[in-house]
Design an enzyme around this catalytic site. Structure first.
Site, PDB file in Angstrom:
ATOM      1  N   ASN A   8      39.701  54.173  38.058  1.00 16.70           N
ATOM      2  CA  ASN A   8      37.975  53.544  38.190  1.00 16.70           C
ATOM      3  C   ASN A   8      36.683  53.753  38.630  1.00 16.70           C
ATOM      4  O   ASN A   8      36.408  53.857  40.163  1.00 16.70           O
ATOM      5  CB  ASN A   8      39.354  52.416  38.697  1.00 16.70           C
ATOM      6  CG  ASN A   8      38.137  51.179  38.947  1.00 16.70           C
ATOM      7  OD1 ASN A   8      37.346  50.820  38.906  1.00 16.70           O
ATOM      8  ND2 ASN A   8      38.373  50.108  39.771  1.00 16.70           N
ATOM      9  N   ARG A  89      40.045  53.503  33.354  1.00 15.95           N
ATOM     10  CA  ARG A  89      39.638  51.808  33.272  1.00 15.95           C
ATOM     11  C   ARG A  89      38.418  51.747  32.313  1.00 15.95           C
ATOM     12  O   ARG A  89      37.336  52.182  33.523  1.00 15.95           O
ATOM     13  CB  ARG A  89      39.868  50.830  34.508  1.00 15.95           C
ATOM     14  CG  ARG A  89      39.269  49.791  34.150  1.00 15.95           C
ATOM     15  CD  ARG A  89      39.469  48.993  35.918  1.00 15.95           C
ATOM     16  NE  ARG A  89      38.807  47.342  36.347  1.00 15.95           N
ATOM     17  CZ  ARG A  89      38.022  47.162  36.666  1.00 15.95           C
ATOM     18  NH1 ARG A  89      37.949  47.318  37.742  1.00 15.95           N
ATOM     19  NH2 ARG A  89      38.253  45.698  36.808  1.00 15.95           N
ATOM     20  N   HIS A 178      40.318  41.399  33.686  1.00 14.20           N
ATOM     21  CA  HIS A 178      41.536  41.860  33.961  1.00 14.20           C
ATOM     22  C   HIS A 178      42.721  42.057  33.584  1.00 14.20           C
ATOM     23  O   HIS A 178      43.433  41.567  34.241  1.00 14.20           O
ATOM     24  CB  HIS A 178      41.597  40.700  35.429  1.00 14.20           C
ATOM     25  CG  HIS A 178      40.085  40.311  36.507  1.00 14.20           C
ATOM     26  ND1 HIS A 178      39.958  38.758  36.947  1.00 14.20           N
ATOM     27  CD2 HIS A 178      40.083  41.044  36.982  1.00 14.20           C
ATOM     28  CE1 HIS A 178      39.378  38.784  38.096  1.00 14.20           C
ATOM     29  NE2 HIS A 178      39.243  39.993  38.494  1.00 14.20           N
ATOM     30  N   ARG A 239      30.345  34.908  42.722  1.00 15.64           N
ATOM     31  CA  ARG A 239      30.484  33.859  40.867  1.00 15.64           C
ATOM     32  C   ARG A 239      30.690  32.703  41.189  1.00 15.64           C
ATOM     33  O   ARG A 239      31.670  32.520  41.794  1.00 15.64           O
ATOM     34  CB  ARG A 239      31.427  34.878  40.154  1.00 15.64           C
ATOM     35  CG  ARG A 239      31.001  36.491  39.496  1.00 15.64           C
ATOM     36  CD  ARG A 239      31.372  36.859  38.874  1.00 15.64           C
ATOM     37  NE  ARG A 239      31.465  38.549  39.197  1.00 15.64           N
ATOM     38  CZ  ARG A 239      32.596  39.314  39.225  1.00 15.64           C
ATOM     39  NH1 ARG A 239      33.955  38.590  38.622  1.00 15.64           N
ATOM     40  NH2 ARG A 239      32.518  40.403  39.030  1.00 15.64           N
ATOM     41  N   ASP A 279      34.351  35.843  51.596  1.00 17.63           N
ATOM     42  CA  ASP A 279      35.517  36.416  51.795  1.00 17.63           C
ATOM     43  C   ASP A 279      36.543  35.394  52.214  1.00 17.63           C
ATOM     44  O   ASP A 279      35.982  34.113  53.254  1.00 17.63           O
ATOM     45  CB  ASP A 279      35.430  37.660  53.582  1.00 17.63           C
ATOM     46  CG  ASP A 279      36.691  38.147  53.211  1.00 17.63           C
ATOM     47  OD1 ASP A 279      37.248  38.979  53.480  1.00 17.63           O
ATOM     48  OD2 ASP A 279      37.701  37.495  53.622  1.00 17.63           O
ATOM     49  N   GLU A 381      48.136  47.101  39.453  1.00 20.23           N
ATOM     50  CA  GLU A 381      47.376  48.268  37.345  1.00 20.23           C
ATOM     51  C   GLU A 381      46.796  49.180  37.685  1.00 20.23           C
ATOM     52  O   GLU A 381      46.739  49.888  36.732  1.00 20.23           O
ATOM     53  CB  GLU A 381      44.963  47.541  38.485  1.00 20.23           C
ATOM     54  CG  GLU A 381      45.350  46.114  37.735  1.00 20.23           C
ATOM     55  CD  GLU A 381      44.276  45.460  38.159  1.00 20.23           C
ATOM     56  OE1 GLU A 381      42.756  45.258  38.370  1.00 20.23           O
ATOM     57  OE2 GLU A 381      43.702  45.267  39.697  1.00 20.23           O
TER      58      GLU A 381
HETATM   59  P1  ADP Z   1      39.260  42.888  44.186  1.00 21.83           P
HETATM   60  O1  ADP Z   1      38.765  42.465  43.580  1.00 21.83           O
HETATM   61  O2  ADP Z   1      37.736  43.448  45.050  1.00 21.83           O
HETATM   62  O3  ADP Z   1      40.161  44.114  43.891  1.00 21.83           O
HETATM   63  P2  ADP Z   1      41.024  42.087  45.971  1.00 21.83           P
HETATM   64  O4  ADP Z   1      42.248  41.683  44.872  1.00 21.83           O
HETATM   65  O5  ADP Z   1      40.961  42.561  46.428  1.00 21.83           O
HETATM   66  O6  ADP Z   1      39.270  41.931  45.750  1.00 21.83           O
HETATM   67  O7  ADP Z   1      40.998  40.812  46.907  1.00 21.83           O
HETATM   68  C1  ADP Z   1      40.133  39.994  48.075  1.00 21.83           C
HETATM   69  C2  ADP Z   1      39.937  39.114  48.758  1.00 21.83           C
HETATM   70  O8  ADP Z   1      41.635  39.078  49.306  1.00 21.83           O
HETATM   71  C3  ADP Z   1      38.867  39.173  49.644  1.00 21.83           C
HETATM   72  O9  ADP Z   1      38.538  37.458  49.287  1.00 21.83           O
HETATM   73  C4  ADP Z   1      40.114  38.321  51.143  1.00 21.83           C
HETATM   74  O10 ADP Z   1      39.326  37.875  52.183  1.00 21.83           O
HETATM   75  C5  ADP Z   1      41.351  37.717  50.309  1.00 21.83           C
HETATM   76  N1  ADP Z   1      42.165  37.954  51.151  1.00 21.83           N
HETATM   77  C6  ADP Z   1      42.725  39.000  50.873  1.00 21.83           C
HETATM   78  N2  ADP Z   1      43.590  38.938  52.384  1.00 21.83           N
HETATM   79  C7  ADP Z   1      43.677  38.403  52.615  1.00 21.83           C
HETATM   80  C8  ADP Z   1      44.591  36.801  53.832  1.00 21.83           C
HETATM   81  N3  ADP Z   1      45.467  37.582  54.090  1.00 21.83           N
HETATM   82  N4  ADP Z   1      44.366  35.998  53.161  1.00 21.83           N
HETATM   83  C9  ADP Z   1      44.079  35.569  52.910  1.00 21.83           C
HETATM   84  N5  ADP Z   1      42.703  35.464  52.293  1.00 21.83           N
HETATM   85  C10 ADP Z   1      42.586  37.121  51.985  1.00 21.83           C
END
Ligand code: ADP
Length: 396
Positions: A8, A89, A178, A239, A279, A381
């Site tokens: 990726n 990807r 996605h 976004r 986050d 993925e």
């Molecule tokens: P990406 O789209 O970059 O692959 P991810 O699927 O890793 O992203 O998701 C990232 C998001 O998931 C972030 O907003 C992060 O805060 C949230 N996240 C990860 N672990 C937790 C958790 N235990 N509780 C709440 N949100 C979480």
């Protein structure tokens, strides 16, 4: 050992994973970061150990060389692996690609032609492809497109009601993204439910930094929340998701430039715009501490999710399953509970005990009496790309 090297490649980073396409087992994975920037690095993980090297990585060719060196030094030895394909990807396949393809010059030309539709993503994908062609000249390269799964959407769902010139000359339509994740999760939940995928009507909620919802009918995407770009639909980390298209003109009339608006919509909106943090976990912590902005952001996220699930149940003409995946969907029990509790109109009955504290594991989170099942299914993925790449190579 049969394996696919899944790559990726972004403009300044390159993630990779060596995956068994049949079982999904990951033999090693890694990340080359800050390509073309100061202070680059490669992190290679194998057998529970992380090997980090910090060094300048001028370009993607060097990134792939480093990947090869990391495998040679820390294993598994690629010479011992039956490397059947490199699966790339690729974010935007436009209308040209409804399936994965073996990459040749015509595919590269087509992906280049799609750069205007994905200026932030397709160029990095192309650099990664060019670099692997140089370093692995004898291994088939396969492109797996993020948009491909959604090419099955009916025109009624993919068409924007805009002038003909926009649609025909600028290729303005809904593509969706996605797709690899939605395809994997929709298939996996059918296995978990022990029902043929062909019989199921499912809404998949991929909630990560980027987020999208897809209505899947009998294994085919019939609507999805992202559109021409990944900006449309759900509220994401940075976004906004759905907006009144008049907002851009309103801001331009008040002195904003197009570049400022584009930047704000992809990098400064969503959770970041509402709370100052992109986050989700941090937003949840602030909400628990009584922060009003975080509480509102949570409500906006949940409202949008409820609206999409309701709309997609109607589009599907029924609903068998709702599936949560990606960082937020897999880990955050509060957002899942808030969404499901508001879907009682469809006969959804949350199983609180099953949901609470569930993180990153496959499980059903509705009661036996629930008319619609809800599940958590961690996405994979890389496995899906490996599986699709191995099928294309076997078929060709
Ligand atoms: P990406 O789209 O970059 O692959 P991810 O699927 O890793 O992203 O998701 C990232 C998001 O998931 C972030 O907003 C992060 O805060 C949230 N996240 C990860 N672990 C937790 C958790 N235990 N509780 C709440 N949100 C979480």
């Amino acid at each position: 050992m049969r394996a696919v090297l899944v790559v990726n490649a972004g403009s300044s980073s390159l993630k990779y994973q060596l995956v068994d396409p049949d079982t999904g087992e990951s033999h090693a994975k890694g990340l080359v970061d800050r390509i073309g920037l100061p202070q680059g690095s490669i992190k290679h993980e194998v057998g529970g150990h992380k090997h980090v090297r910090e060094l300048e990585v001028p370009d993607h060719v060097r990134a792939i060389e480093l990947l090869e060196e990391a495998f040679a030094e820390h294993g598994p030895d690629l010479a011992e692996v039956d490397l059947i394909a490199v699966g790339h990807r690729v974010v935007h396949g436009g209308q040209d690609f409804a399936d994965p393809v073996v990459i040749d010059d015509s595919v590269i030309t087509a992906v280049e032609r799609l750069v205007p539709l994905a200026p932030l993503h397709n160029p990095g994908n192309l650099q990664g492809i060019a670099a692997t062609t140089r370093i692995f000249p004898d291994i088939p390269l396969v492109a797996v497109f993020d948009t491909a799964f959604h090419q099955s959407m009916p025109e009624a769902a993919s068409t924007y009601a805009v002038p003909r010139e926009w649609r025909e000359e600028r290729r303005v339509r809904r593509y969706g993204f996605h797709g690899t994740s939605h395809a994997y999760v929709a298939r996996r939940v059918a296995e978990l439910m022990e029902r043929p995928e062909a019989d199921l009507k499912t809404v998949v909620l991929h909630l990560g930094n980027g987020a999208s919802a897809t209505a899947v009918d009998g294994g085919r995407s019939v609507d999805t929340s992202m559109g021409l770009t990944p900006l449309e639909g759900l509220v994401m980390g940075t976004r906004p998701g759905d907006l009144d298209p008049g907002i851009a003109g309103h801001l331009i009339a008040h002195g904003k430039t197009q570049a400022e608006i584009d930047h704000a919509l992809s990098k400064e909106s969503g959770l970041l715009g509402l709370t100052g943090s992109a986050d989700f976990r941090e937003v949840m912590e602030r909400r628990a501490d009584g922060d009003a902005d975080a509480a509102l952001a949570f409500d906006v996220v949940v409202h949008r999710l409820v609206k999409y699930v309701g709309a997609y149940a109607a589009v599907l003409g029924g609903l068998d399953a709702i599936v949560f995946t990606a960082g937020v969907g897999e880990n955050d029990d509060e957002v899942r509970a808030a969404v499901l509790e508001r879907l009682g109109v469809f006969g959804v009955e949350l199983d609180r005990a099953a949901n609470e504290g569930l993180r990153g594991e496959e499980a059903r989170i509705t009661t036996d009496a629930s008319a619609v099942q809800a599940w958590v299914v961690p996405t994979n993925e890389e496995w899906e790309i490996a599986r699709q790449a191995s099928e294309v190579v076997a078929g060709g």
